[in-house]
Motif scaffolding. Structure first.
Motif, mmCIF file in Angstrom:
data_model
loop_
_atom_site.group_PDB
_atom_site.id
_atom_site.type_symbol
_atom_site.label_atom_id
_atom_site.label_comp_id
_atom_site.label_asym_id
_atom_site.label_seq_id
_atom_site.Cartn_x
_atom_site.Cartn_y
_atom_site.Cartn_z
ATOM 1 N N GLY A 192 12.796 12.174 -1.869
ATOM 2 C CA GLY A 192 14.082 11.525 -2.131
ATOM 3 C C GLY A 192 14.498 10.482 -1.127
ATOM 4 N N ASP A 193 13.699 10.273 -0.091
ATOM 5 C CA ASP A 193 14.006 9.290 0.953
ATOM 6 C C ASP A 193 13.272 7.993 0.629
ATOM 7 O OD1 ASP A 193 14.575 7.892 3.250
ATOM 8 O OD2 ASP A 193 13.747 9.384 4.645
ATOM 9 N N ALA A 194 14.015 6.944 0.276
ATOM 10 C CA ALA A 194 13.418 5.669 -0.128
ATOM 11 C C ALA A 194 13.388 4.696 1.053
ATOM 12 C CB ALA A 194 14.198 5.061 -1.289
ATOM 13 N N ARG A 195 12.231 4.076 1.263
ATOM 14 C CA ARG A 195 12.061 3.121 2.354
ATOM 15 C C ARG A 195 11.358 1.877 1.828
ATOM 16 N NH1 ARG A 195 12.592 5.673 7.497
ATOM 17 N NH2 ARG A 195 13.787 7.581 7.139
ATOM 18 N N ALA A 196 11.726 0.732 2.377
ATOM 19 C CA ALA A 196 11.065 -0.528 2.046
ATOM 20 C C ALA A 196 10.524 -1.149 3.329
ATOM 21 C CB ALA A 196 12.037 -1.484 1.357
ATOM 22 N N ASP A 210 6.430 6.699 10.872
ATOM 23 C CA ASP A 210 7.840 6.921 10.581
ATOM 24 C C ASP A 210 8.020 8.315 10.001
ATOM 25 O OD1 ASP A 210 10.500 6.279 10.439
ATOM 26 O OD2 ASP A 210 10.266 4.629 9.015
ATOM 27 N N GLU A 211 9.244 8.820 10.047
ATOM 28 C CA GLU A 211 9.560 10.064 9.357
ATOM 29 C C GLU A 211 10.272 9.711 8.062
ATOM 30 O OE1 GLU A 211 12.592 13.708 9.992
ATOM 31 O OE2 GLU A 211 11.073 13.527 11.569
ATOM 32 N N ILE A 212 9.656 10.078 6.944
ATOM 33 C CA ILE A 212 10.199 9.774 5.626
ATOM 34 C C ILE A 212 10.338 11.090 4.862
ATOM 35 C CG2 ILE A 212 9.946 8.432 3.515
ATOM 36 C CD1 ILE A 212 8.034 6.594 4.994
ATOM 37 N N GLY A 213 11.554 11.408 4.473
ATOM 38 C CA GLY A 213 11.773 12.650 3.743
ATOM 39 C C GLY A 213 11.378 13.877 4.529
ATOM 40 N N GLY A 214 11.553 13.819 5.844
ATOM 41 C CA GLY A 214 11.253 14.975 6.686
ATOM 42 C C GLY A 214 9.793 15.148 7.035
ATOM 43 N N SER A 218 2.184 7.952 8.377
ATOM 44 C CA SER A 218 1.545 6.817 9.039
ATOM 45 C C SER A 218 1.073 5.865 7.952
ATOM 46 C CB SER A 218 0.363 7.270 9.900
ATOM 47 O OG SER A 218 0.798 8.082 10.965
ATOM 48 N N GLY A 219 1.690 4.699 7.905
ATOM 49 C CA GLY A 219 1.317 3.703 6.906
ATOM 50 C C GLY A 219 0.426 2.653 7.538
ATOM 51 N N VAL A 220 -0.777 2.521 7.021
ATOM 52 C CA VAL A 220 -1.724 1.568 7.598
ATOM 53 C C VAL A 220 -1.887 0.395 6.639
ATOM 54 C CG1 VAL A 220 -3.663 2.909 6.668
ATOM 55 C CG2 VAL A 220 -4.073 1.245 8.482
ATOM 56 N N TYR A 221 -1.731 -0.803 7.167
ATOM 57 C CA TYR A 221 -1.831 -2.026 6.382
ATOM 58 C C TYR A 221 -2.999 -2.838 6.916
ATOM 59 C CZ TYR A 221 -0.393 -6.535 4.285
ATOM 60 O OH TYR A 221 -0.341 -7.719 3.585
ATOM 61 N N CYS A 222 -4.072 -2.906 6.136
ATOM 62 C CA CYS A 222 -5.182 -3.775 6.500
ATOM 63 C C CYS A 222 -4.942 -5.119 5.838
ATOM 64 C CB CYS A 222 -6.519 -3.190 6.059
ATOM 65 S SG CYS A 222 -7.907 -4.282 6.453
ATOM 66 N N THR A 223 -4.469 -6.076 6.612
ATOM 67 C CA THR A 223 -4.184 -7.396 6.046
ATOM 68 C C THR A 223 -5.452 -8.066 5.536
ATOM 69 O OG1 THR A 223 -4.304 -8.259 8.304
ATOM 70 C CG2 THR A 223 -2.113 -7.838 7.398
ATOM 71 N N LEU A 224 -6.585 -7.808 6.189
ATOM 72 C CA LEU A 224 -7.832 -8.453 5.785
ATOM 73 C C LEU A 224 -8.256 -8.043 4.386
ATOM 74 C CD1 LEU A 224 -9.935 -8.228 9.071
ATOM 75 C CD2 LEU A 224 -8.689 -10.202 8.183
ATOM 76 N N CYS A 225 -8.018 -6.779 4.026
ATOM 77 C CA CYS A 225 -8.447 -6.317 2.705
ATOM 78 C C CYS A 225 -7.260 -6.020 1.794
ATOM 79 C CB CYS A 225 -9.363 -5.106 2.805
ATOM 80 S SG CYS A 225 -8.653 -3.696 3.646
ATOM 81 N N GLY A 226 -6.047 -6.414 2.206
ATOM 82 C CA GLY A 226 -4.890 -6.384 1.332
ATOM 83 C C GLY A 226 -4.420 -5.005 0.928
ATOM 84 N N THR A 227 -4.543 -4.036 1.815
ATOM 85 C CA THR A 227 -4.277 -2.646 1.446
ATOM 86 C C THR A 227 -3.234 -1.996 2.334
ATOM 87 O OG1 THR A 227 -6.576 -2.399 0.713
ATOM 88 C CG2 THR A 227 -5.342 -0.388 1.105
ATOM 89 N N VAL A 228 -2.227 -1.383 1.711
ATOM 90 C CA VAL A 228 -1.276 -0.530 2.410
ATOM 91 C C VAL A 228 -1.454 0.894 1.883
ATOM 92 C CG1 VAL A 228 1.153 0.029 2.785
ATOM 93 C CG2 VAL A 228 0.405 -2.356 2.814
ATOM 94 N N ILE A 229 -1.742 1.834 2.788
ATOM 95 C CA ILE A 229 -1.899 3.234 2.387
ATOM 96 C C ILE A 229 -1.066 4.095 3.331
ATOM 97 C CG2 ILE A 229 -3.483 5.114 1.854
ATOM 98 C CD1 ILE A 229 -5.737 3.117 1.718
ATOM 99 N N PRO A 230 -0.058 4.799 2.818
ATOM 100 C CA PRO A 230 0.719 5.724 3.656
ATOM 101 C C PRO A 230 0.083 7.119 3.629
ATOM 102 C CG PRO A 230 2.015 4.795 1.818
ATOM 103 C CD PRO A 230 0.573 4.610 1.507
ATOM 104 N N TYR A 231 -0.119 7.684 4.800
ATOM 105 C CA TYR A 231 -0.713 9.013 4.923
ATOM 106 C C TYR A 231 0.280 9.992 5.543
ATOM 107 C CZ TYR A 231 -5.432 7.238 3.974
ATOM 108 O OH TYR A 231 -6.541 6.672 3.392
#
Length: 455
Positions: A192-196, A210-214, A218-231
Motif C-alpha cells: 500500500g506504500d506508493a513511491r515514484a 529504501d523502506e517501502i511498505g515496511g 534495493s532498486g537497481v537501475y542499469c542505465t546501460l541496459c535500460g532496466t530497473v529491478i526492485p529487490y
C-alpha cells in the motif's frame, strides 16, 4: 575515463609477491615466472625492459595470456607498451581488431575460456590499483564464479562511484513542483506504500535503498541496459560494484564483497555463491508522472535534495548514450530482431524458471490486452494510455477489453478493476499482479540468449 596512477614503479608492482622488501628491490624480470611477468608488465617504465618482457612472453606464449594481455592493453599508460601488446595479440590470435576493445571482447567471449587458475589473482592485482576494495572481489575467488571471469569488465568507476541513494528524501506529490506530467518515473507500490522514482534523478545514481511498505527494497537501475529491478534485499547491504557483466551492472554486498547478477538477484562471484540465495523482486511500472500521481495521489516521490550536485533535468543523464543505438560495452551476442535499445517487457516467473519472454513494448502499445503463457504460468499484460505495462496472473481466464485506465472485461462480460497488486472482479474474485520490468532488447537477450521474443 580509464586511468591508473601514472607513476607506479616496477618494484611496487612486485609487492604482490610474498618476498621481503630487500628481495623485492633487487628482483629482475628473470626472477619472475611467466604469469607474474604478464601481471606486472604494464608497470615497467623502461622501453628496453618492455622489449625484453614482450619478447619473453612471445617465446613462452600461452592462450591463457589472451584475456590478461587484453586487459593490460586497456590499462597501460605507455603508448609504446600498448603497441607492443596489440601487435602480439594480433599475431598470436590472427585477429585484426586493432584497438577496438569491444570487438576483441565480442570475439573472445565466443571462444573457449582461456583464463587459467591464476586469472582471478591477476584481476585482483590489476584492479586494486584503481580501487583497493576491488582486490577482494577477485582474489582467490575464481573457483566460486558462476560466470566467465573474462566477461567481468570494469565500468570506469570505483566502488559506489555512481553513488546509490540510501534512505533518500521523499516528498508528497503536491510538493513535487519540479516534476512535469510527462516526466518518466519508475513506480512501485508495496503493502500500500506508493513511491515514484524519476528517471531523471535515478539515472545519475543507478540504485536506491529504501523502506517501502515496511520492507527494505534495493532498486537497481542499469542505465546501460535500460532496466530497473526492485529487490527485497533484507539483511544484504547492496551497492554498485563498478563492474559489468554483459553490459549489465554487477552489484556487491558490503559484508562479503561478493558480486551479484542484477537480472537474477543472486551472487555470482564470492563466498555467497552456492548458498541458494536469490532475492525476491517486486513489480515496477515505467510510466509518466502525470499518470502515476493520478492513480496514486498519496504517492511519495524522490526529492531533488539528494545530497549530490547533478543536472537532474529531464533527459540529461546519459543523453548521448540514449540518443544512439550504439553500445558502450559489447556482449557476446548480436541479435538484430530488434534494435539494441528497443524497450521490451521482460517476463520470467517462478513457475517457469528456465523460460523467459521478451515482448516489444511497441507491440504492446497496439495490443493493450495481451494474453500469454510461459511454462505453467498464464498471464495477461495490460497496457494503459501512458504506455505503462502491468502483468497479472490470468488463471486461465480470457480478457477481451481494457479501457486503458482501471477497468478490464473478460470473455464472460464480467468487469475487473486493477490496482498495483491485483485485479478484482465485480463478484469479488481476485488475481495477483506478477512482477515484470522493462529492459533494452540487447541487455535482456545477452542475459538470456534463449529468450522468446514477441514483436
Amino acid at each position: 575515463m580509464i586511468r591508473l596512477l601514472k607513476h607506479i614503479v616496477f618494484w611496487l608492482a612486485l609487492s604482490a609477491m610474498t618476498v621481503s622488501h630487500a628481495q623485492r628491490t633487487s628482483l629482475t624480470i628473470d626472477d619472475l615466472d611467466d604469469e607474474q611477468l604478464v601481471s606486472v608488465i604494464i608497470f615497467i617504465e623502461d622501453e628496453k625492459l618492455m622489449d625484453t618482457a614482450i619478447k619473453r612472453i612471445d617465446q613462452n606464449w600461452k592462450q591463457e595470456f589472451i584475456p590478461m594481455m587484453l586487459e593490460n592493453f586497456m590499462f597501460s599508460q605507455s603508448r609504446y607498451m600498448r603497441t607492443k601488446i596489440m601487435n602480439l595479440l594480433q599475431e598470436k590470435t590472427e585477429q585484426k581488431f586493432r584497438n577496438n576493445v569491444n570487438d576483441w571482447y565480442h570475439w573472445l567471449w565466443n571462444e573457449p575460456t582461456y583464463a587459467n587458475e591464476t586469472y582471478d589473482d591477476f584481476k585482483a592485482f590489476l584492479y586494486k590499483n584503481i580501487d583497493p576494495r576491488f582486490e577482494k572481489y577477485f582474489s582467490g575467488r575464481g573457483e566460486t564464479s558462476t560466470i566467465r571471469l573474462d566477461e567481468i569488465r570494469w565500468g570506469g568507476v570505483q566502488q559506489d562511484g555512481i553513488p546509490p541513494l540510501r534512505n533518500p528524501d521523499m516528498v508528497g506529490a503536491d510538493e513535487a513542483t519540479y516534476m512535469q506530467d510527462d516526466n518518466i518515473v519508475f513506480g512501485i507500490e508495496n503493502n500500500g506504500d506508493a513511491r515514484a522514482y524519476p528517471k531523471r534523478i535515478l539515472a545519475w545514481h543507478e540504485m536506491f535503498v529504501d523502506e517501502i511498505g515496511g520492507e527494505k527494497i534495493s532498486g537497481v537501475y542499469c542505465t546501460l541496459c535500460g532496466t530497473v529491478i526492485p529487490y527485497k534485499s533484507g539483511d544484504y547491504n547492496l551497492g554498485t560494484s563498478g563492474f559489468l557483466y554483459r553490459s549489465n551492472k554487477l552489484m556487491y554486498d558490503r559484508r562479503t564483497q561478493s558480486l551479484w547478477n542484477t537480472f537474477m538477484g543472486e551472487p555470482v562471484l564470492g563466498p555467497l555463491v552456492g548458498q541458494g540465495i536469490r532475492l525476491e523482486y517486486v513489480g515496477v511500472v515505467t510510466t509518466t508522472w502525470g499518470e502515476w500521481k493520478k492513480r496514486h495521489p498519496d504517492t511519495k516521490v524522490l526529492s531533488l535534495d539528494t545530497g549530490y550536485t547533478r543536472d537532474y533535468d529531464e533527459g540529461e543523464a546519459y543523453k548521448d548514450y540514449f540518443d544512439t543505438d550504439e553500445l558502450m560495452f559489447s556482449t557476446p551476442f548480436s541479435d538484430d530482431r530488434l534494435k539494441n535499445k528497443q524497450e521490451i517487457l521482460a517476463l520470467r516467473f517462478p513457475a517457469s524458471p528456465d523460460e523467459q519472454l521478451a515482448i516489444d513494448t511497441e507491440f504492446l502499445n497496439t495490443h493493450p490486452v495481451f494474453m500469454g503463457k510461459i511454462g505453467l504460468q498464464n498471464f495477461v499484460v495490460l497496457t494503459d494510455s501512458s504506455g505503462a505495462n502491468r502483468v497479472y496472473d490470468s488463471a486461465g481466464l480470457i480478457f477481451t477489453d481494457y479501457d486503458q485506465d482501471i477497468t478490464v472485461t473478460d470473455r464472460n462480460g464480467e468487469t475487473w478493476s486493477i490496482t498495483e497488486d491485483m485485479m478484482t472482479s465485480s463478484s469479488g474474485k481476485t488475481l495477483e499482479r506478477l512482477p515484470a520490468h522493462r529492459a533494452f532488447w540487447f541487455g535482456w537477450q545477452a542475459a538470456f540468449p534463449e529468450t522468446k521474443l514477441i514483436k
